[in-house]
Design a protein around this motif. Structure first.
Motif, PDB file in Angstrom:
ATOM      1  N   GLU A 295      92.320  44.857 -34.460  1.00 34.17           N
ATOM      2  CA  GLU A 295      92.220  43.891 -35.563  1.00 34.17           C
ATOM      3  C   GLU A 295      93.458  42.963 -35.878  1.00 34.17           C
ATOM      4  OE1 GLU A 295      91.586  46.882 -35.601  1.00 34.17           O
ATOM      5  OE2 GLU A 295      89.427  47.176 -35.846  1.00 34.17           O
ATOM      6  N   THR A 296      94.654  43.471 -35.576  1.00 34.43           N
ATOM      7  CA  THR A 296      95.972  42.831 -36.002  1.00 34.43           C
ATOM      8  C   THR A 296      96.289  41.937 -34.801  1.00 34.43           C
ATOM      9  OG1 THR A 296      97.193  44.436 -34.943  1.00 34.43           O
ATOM     10  CG2 THR A 296      96.646  44.936 -37.134  1.00 34.43           C
ATOM     11  N   VAL A 297      96.916  40.797 -35.234  1.00 35.19           N
ATOM     12  CA  VAL A 297      97.461  39.822 -34.069  1.00 35.19           C
ATOM     13  C   VAL A 297      98.236  40.562 -33.002  1.00 35.19           C
ATOM     14  CG1 VAL A 297      98.446  37.554 -33.808  1.00 35.19           C
ATOM     15  CG2 VAL A 297      97.239  38.277 -36.080  1.00 35.19           C
TER      16      VAL A 297
ATOM     17  N   SER B 155      98.550  41.974 -27.662  1.00 33.85           N
ATOM     18  CA  SER B 155      99.304  42.823 -26.527  1.00 33.85           C
ATOM     19  C   SER B 155      98.374  43.257 -25.679  1.00 33.85           C
ATOM     20  CB  SER B 155      99.697  44.141 -27.385  1.00 33.85           C
ATOM     21  OG  SER B 155      99.778  45.191 -26.465  1.00 33.85           O
ATOM     22  N   GLU B 156      96.870  43.359 -25.931  1.00 33.00           N
ATOM     23  CA  GLU B 156      95.864  43.606 -25.162  1.00 33.00           C
ATOM     24  C   GLU B 156      95.632  42.390 -24.298  1.00 33.00           C
ATOM     25  OE1 GLU B 156      94.658  46.519 -25.031  1.00 33.00           O
ATOM     26  OE2 GLU B 156      93.389  46.128 -23.508  1.00 33.00           O
ATOM     27  N   THR B 157      95.815  41.260 -24.715  1.00 37.54           N
ATOM     28  CA  THR B 157      95.586  39.884 -23.977  1.00 37.54           C
ATOM     29  C   THR B 157      96.713  39.910 -22.993  1.00 37.54           C
ATOM     30  OG1 THR B 157      94.631  38.804 -25.861  1.00 37.54           O
ATOM     31  CG2 THR B 157      95.331  37.385 -24.193  1.00 37.54           C
ATOM     32  N   CYS B 158      97.941  40.253 -23.217  1.00 36.10           N
ATOM     33  CA  CYS B 158      99.097  40.171 -22.364  1.00 36.10           C
ATOM     34  C   CYS B 158      98.759  41.206 -20.973  1.00 36.10           C
ATOM     35  CB  CYS B 158     100.327  40.522 -22.992  1.00 36.10           C
ATOM     36  SG  CYS B 158     101.075  39.342 -24.026  1.00 36.10           S
TER      37      CYS B 158
ATOM     38  N   ALA C 267      93.048  31.432 -21.346  1.00 32.18           N
ATOM     39  CA  ALA C 267      91.821  31.318 -21.800  1.00 32.18           C
ATOM     40  C   ALA C 267      90.853  32.466 -21.373  1.00 32.18           C
ATOM     41  CB  ALA C 267      90.947  29.983 -21.444  1.00 32.18           C
ATOM     42  N   ASP C 268      91.011  32.737 -20.264  1.00 37.68           N
ATOM     43  CA  ASP C 268      90.040  34.055 -19.501  1.00 37.68           C
ATOM     44  C   ASP C 268      90.414  35.294 -20.136  1.00 37.68           C
ATOM     45  OD1 ASP C 268      88.807  32.114 -17.855  1.00 37.68           O
ATOM     46  OD2 ASP C 268      89.724  32.684 -15.953  1.00 37.68           O
ATOM     47  N   SER C 269      91.823  35.262 -20.330  1.00 39.79           N
ATOM     48  CA  SER C 269      92.593  36.522 -20.715  1.00 39.79           C
ATOM     49  C   SER C 269      91.785  36.838 -22.253  1.00 39.79           C
ATOM     50  CB  SER C 269      93.802  36.818 -20.730  1.00 39.79           C
ATOM     51  OG  SER C 269      94.118  36.505 -19.124  1.00 39.79           O
ATOM     52  N   LEU C 270      92.058  35.650 -22.913  1.00 37.96           N
ATOM     53  CA  LEU C 270      91.577  35.760 -24.326  1.00 37.96           C
ATOM     54  C   LEU C 270      90.179  36.464 -24.395  1.00 37.96           C
ATOM     55  CD1 LEU C 270      93.438  32.991 -25.931  1.00 37.96           C
ATOM     56  CD2 LEU C 270      93.940  35.112 -26.451  1.00 37.96           C
ATOM     57  N   ASN C 271      89.233  35.458 -23.641  1.00 36.32           N
ATOM     58  CA  ASN C 271      87.813  35.960 -23.654  1.00 36.32           C
ATOM     59  C   ASN C 271      87.576  37.175 -23.563  1.00 36.32           C
ATOM     60  OD1 ASN C 271      87.557  33.154 -24.193  1.00 36.32           O
ATOM     61  ND2 ASN C 271      86.706  32.832 -22.203  1.00 36.32           N
ATOM     62  N   GLU C 272      88.171  37.791 -22.324  1.00 33.04           N
ATOM     63  CA  GLU C 272      88.187  39.459 -21.954  1.00 33.04           C
ATOM     64  C   GLU C 272      88.546  40.198 -23.037  1.00 33.04           C
ATOM     65  OE1 GLU C 272      90.639  40.375 -18.617  1.00 33.04           O
ATOM     66  OE2 GLU C 272      89.700  38.450 -17.448  1.00 33.04           O
TER      67      GLU C 272
END
Ligand code: ADP
Ligand code: MG
Length: 467
Positions: free
Chosen positions: A6-8, A13-16, A67-72
């Motif tokens: 939920e937090t930014v 960090s997950e996207t990274c 974009a792909d990583s954010l979608n994931e």
């Protein structure tokens, strides 16, 4: 969004992690570790980066990966917005050299800090560098923003813009900027080997080494470094032996992926007597120009400079200096100091406008003389603006990319000089007065409807008038 994200910071960090799985470690470190996650709004994350160059590079090379990583991470379509003007926390010195900008204002600007903060000496300064030259007290305006951002990036992410070449007229802040980079690198990495020299200093060290047969030491001195900064490389022009030595030093460092930052009063290709191989080396990285400062920048500089003075001048006096002293920031500082010294010698009497005019008399006369605009200067300004050569502007070729700047140059000559139509025509490769009238009418017409033309004209007028 998946649970626990939920937090930014957690989401980012997950996207990274997803990004790291897709690109090399180096590319990740270079381009993603400097991003500051700012906020999530709906299905979009706002990401802060330092400057336009960074943003552009990211978009050009990594927008798909991002974009792909954010979608994931989100498990659905998720977009992003890049916002410039955000420096990662860990790149700041303990004093907090730069502030994070409000997102509503995406330009990089300075936190000028309090009076007391500005007086605090910077603890570390690179050898041969003045500690007062910091990014923090460099005032950023349209005319130096790109150079400022590039120097900051070179200091924070060495090797990305390599070499970085900053050019501009005398007293425009080149030395301030390059020494700020040296000081910043040393502040954040105290063990870094940072070498700053003027080009003349490089020559003297070279000659000494020949005289004393200490060539090895000389080479080590300039090659065993992490960052080499050489000020005023136009000094290399016409000095063959020096160019050879410089070329070798340059290659050694460049091949070892060490950051090199150079300043000069001209573009590489315009330095008389500079060998083609050096021109092409200098042009192989990022080249940025500092142009003449605007009135607003000059006023901000005066406000900032007077913080360190005991005697404060009225805003009216500062505006007067900013409006009348435009040739260089060095002159501007000189004018301020002269008035402060006068007031101090008179026991702190306030300076009036009449006083200021009298005290600065000779300086103002020289400024007025320098401000007189010549046809040559206009042709040069327009040519530079459109990346053309002056002889294209005055020549006979007619393709649109030349014909339009030529008409603009004629129009500006008509506006800013006292020359007659025929004189202007003659200065444009012997054209007649009717051609000049035609150009003026065309440009005026375009200026009414065409947004691009409006923007170009206002930028050019600012450059020509120095405000
Ligand atoms: P250059 O190397 O281009 O000839 P300098 O870096 O020596 O110019 O600048 C001359 C003086 O003007 C220095 O004291 C510098 O601190 C000041 N100066 C120039 N530009 C700025 C700026 N944008 N903000 C604050 N001070 C500036
Ligand atoms: Mg200088």
């Amino acid at each position: 969004m998946s649970e626990g994200l939920e937090t930014v910071p957690a989401f980012w960090s997950e996207t990274c992690k997803n990004i790291r799985a897709k690109i090399s470690k180096n590319a990740y470190e270079q381009w993603f570790s400097g991003i500051t996650p700012l906020k999530i709004e709906g299905d979009s994350i706002h990401l802060g980066v330092s400057d336009d160059i960074y943003a552009e590079w990211l978009m050009r090379n990594f927008s798909d990966v991002l974009a792909d990583s954010l979608n994931e991470t989100a498990g659905r379509k998720f977009s992003f917005v890049i916002v410039t003007g955000h420096i990662p926390d860990d790149s700041l010195s303990d004093e907090g050299e730069l502030c994070l900008e409000d997102e509503s204002d995406a330009d990089i600007r300075l936190d000028r800090g309090t009076d007391a903060e500005l007086r605090k000496p910077v603890v570390a300064s690179a050898p041969n560098c003045l500690s007062r030259y910091t990014f923090r007290n460099f005032v950023v305006g349209e005319e130096n923003r790109y150079a400022y951002s590039a120097a900051l990036t070179a200091a924070q992410s060495p090797g990305v813009f390599n070499p970085l070449y900053i050019y501009g007229g005398t007293g425009m802040g080149k030395t301030h900027l390059i020494q700020s980079a040296a000081n910043q690198v040393l502040a954040s990495k105290p063990n870094a080997l940072v070498r700053y020299t003027t080009c003349e200093g490089f020559l003297n060290a070279y000659l000494d080494s020949l005289r004393n047969k200490t060539h090895h030491e000389f080479r080590d001195y300039f090659r065993k470094v992490d960052l080499l900064l050489v000020d005023d490389v136009h000094f290399l022009g016409d000095k063959e032996g020096l160019q050879e030595e410089f070329f070798n030093t340059f290659n050694y460092l460049y091949n070892g992926s060490k950051q090199i930052i150079l300043t000069s009063d001209k573009q590489p290709s315009e330095i008389p007597g500079l060998e083609a191989r050096l021109v092409s080396r200098f042009e192989s990285g990022v080249i940025t120009q500092i142009t003449q400062s605007s009135y607003e920048t000059r006023l901000s500089i005066l406000q900032q400079k007077q913080m360190s003075q005991d005697i404060k001048l009225d805003m009216q006096i500062l505006s007067f200096i900013a409006a009348r002293v435009c040739t260089s920031i060095r002159q501007l500082e000189g004018a301020l100091l002269r008035l402060v010294a006068f007031s101090s010698a008179m026991g702190g009497v306030p300076i009036t406008l009449a006083n200021a005019e009298a005290i600065l008399g000779d300086m103002l006369d020289k400024e007025a003389e320098a401000r007189k605009v010549s046809i040559d200067a206009i042709q040069k300004t327009v040519a530079d603006h459109y990346s053309l050569r002056v002889h294209d502007i005055i020549g006979s070729k007619r393709p649109k990319n030349i014909a339009e700047p030529r008409m603009i140059a004629m129009y500006l000559c008509r506006k800013f000089t006292e020359h007659s139509l025929s004189e202007i025509g003659a200065a444009f490769g012997g054209r007649n007065h009717a051609t000049v009238i035609h150009a003026v009418t065309q440009v005026e017409k375009a200026n009414e409807g065409d947004e691009n033309m409006k923007r170009a004209l206002s930028a050019l007028k600012r450059k020509i008038q120095g405000r």
